[in-house]
Write a protein that holds these residues in place. Structure first.
Motif, PDB file in Angstrom:
ATOM      1  N   GLY A  50       0.792  -1.217   0.000  1.00 45.99           N
ATOM      2  CA  GLY A  50       0.000   0.000   0.000  1.00 45.99           C
ATOM      3  C   GLY A  50       0.824   1.266   0.000  1.00 45.99           C
ATOM      4  O   GLY A  50       0.305   2.371  -0.080  1.00 45.99           O
ATOM      5  N   LEU A  53       0.952   2.202  -4.221  1.00 44.73           N
ATOM      6  CA  LEU A  53      -0.078   1.680  -5.096  1.00 44.73           C
ATOM      7  C   LEU A  53      -0.236   2.587  -6.309  1.00 44.73           C
ATOM      8  O   LEU A  53      -0.086   3.804  -6.224  1.00 44.73           O
ATOM      9  N   ILE A 133      -4.743  -5.346  -0.177  1.00 42.52           N
ATOM     10  CA  ILE A 133      -5.709  -4.560  -0.940  1.00 42.52           C
ATOM     11  C   ILE A 133      -7.135  -4.982  -0.606  1.00 42.52           C
ATOM     12  O   ILE A 133      -7.463  -6.177  -0.638  1.00 42.52           O
ATOM     13  N   ASN A 150     -10.518  -3.200  -7.032  1.00 40.38           N
ATOM     14  CA  ASN A 150      -9.998  -2.448  -5.890  1.00 40.38           C
ATOM     15  C   ASN A 150     -11.123  -1.552  -5.378  1.00 40.38           C
ATOM     16  O   ASN A 150     -11.731  -0.800  -6.146  1.00 40.38           O
TER      17      ASN A 150
END
Length: 268
Positions: A50, A53, A133, A150
């Protein structure tokens, strides 16, 4: 590969360890991360945890094996990466870039068509955590099949409905970001509503304008009359007003019987 040999934090038995990216997996799509005798296979997104990203793909250059794409990361930095590598790691983002830039029929980009959806997402069915995610299973308008995406790529209002119907707490770490997004959306609701009302009012005025031109044209009996011809031409232009800069040419003497002339008419 730029990640090979890199040191990354890895959670093992509840503790964060300084692991190393040792090699690629046998299929070449993931990475083998090691800490002592412990090893774990992670995808690119999972590996980055993260911290980096992909926000969107913003450019491309080169051809064949030398092809690269420019990536804008969530931390607002840009960098160039192998097209083949990003195709494997974030295919949906690469495909969206291809769609926006008219590359779907270009050699080397045709595969992107499988990831591009023209239909809108109408609901969220479930959610899961894939590595680091948060993903949601979505349903598109007119399609019974679902797709995992996502969560941050889905509209806030649709996610808000999902969490409310399923009594999901936004205080949970993986949903915390949505709470602030909902608050921002609420602050913007009035401006959005005003904009939509303005659009609706404009369309209503335009419809009356076109209708009045048609009535003025048809009530005149002589098709060879100069005024009749002028009104007919104006009506034809009004139907496709966008091609005429949003304004229709009409003589000043004929404007009195046409409402909203100040908005849609121009001098001949």
């Amino acid at each position: 590969d730029e990640l090979l040999g890199a040191h990354v934090p890895l959670m093992i038995d509840g503790k964060t360890r300084d692991a190393i990216v040792a090699s690629k997996s046998s299929d070449g799509k993931k990475y083998i991360v090691k800490y002592g005798e412990y090893s774990e296979i992670l995808s690119y997104a999972e590996l980055m945890g993260g911290r980096d990203l992909v926000k969107e793909v913003v450019g491309h250059r080169g051809k064949g094996r030398n092809a690269e794409v420019e990536v804008l990361w969530e931390v607002n930095k840009r960098s160039w990466h192998s097209f083949a590598h990003m195709k494997e790691q974030v295919p949906a983002d690469v495909a969206e870039y291809a769609r926006q830039n008219g590359l779907l029929d270009t050699k080397g980009w045709c595969w992107c068509k499988d990831f591009v959806r023209d239909a809108e997402i109408v609901s969220v069915c479930s959610h899961r955590t894939h590595g680091c995610i948060l993903q949601v299973e979505v349903m598109y308008d007119g399609d019974e099949k679902t797709m995992w995406k996502n969560a941050k790529s889905v509209d806030v209002d649709i996610l808000a409905t999902y969490v409310e119907e399923n009594n999901i707490s936004l205080s949970a770490k993986k949903w915390k970001w949505l709470e602030s997004s909902i608050q921002r959306a609420k602050k913007n609701w009035f401006a959005t509503a005003q904009e939509r009302l303005a659009d609706a009012k404009h369309m209503g005025e335009y419809a009356r304008f076109v209708e009045s031109l048609y009535r003025a044209y048809t009530k005149r009996g002589d098709i060879n009359d100069k005024e009749t011809i002028s009104l007919g031409r104006a009506f034809k232009c009004a139907i496709d007003i966008g091609k005429h800069g949003g304004r229709v040419p009409l003589e000043q003497a004929l404007r009195a019987e046409i409402p909203y002339g100040d908005k849609f008419l121009k001098d001949v």
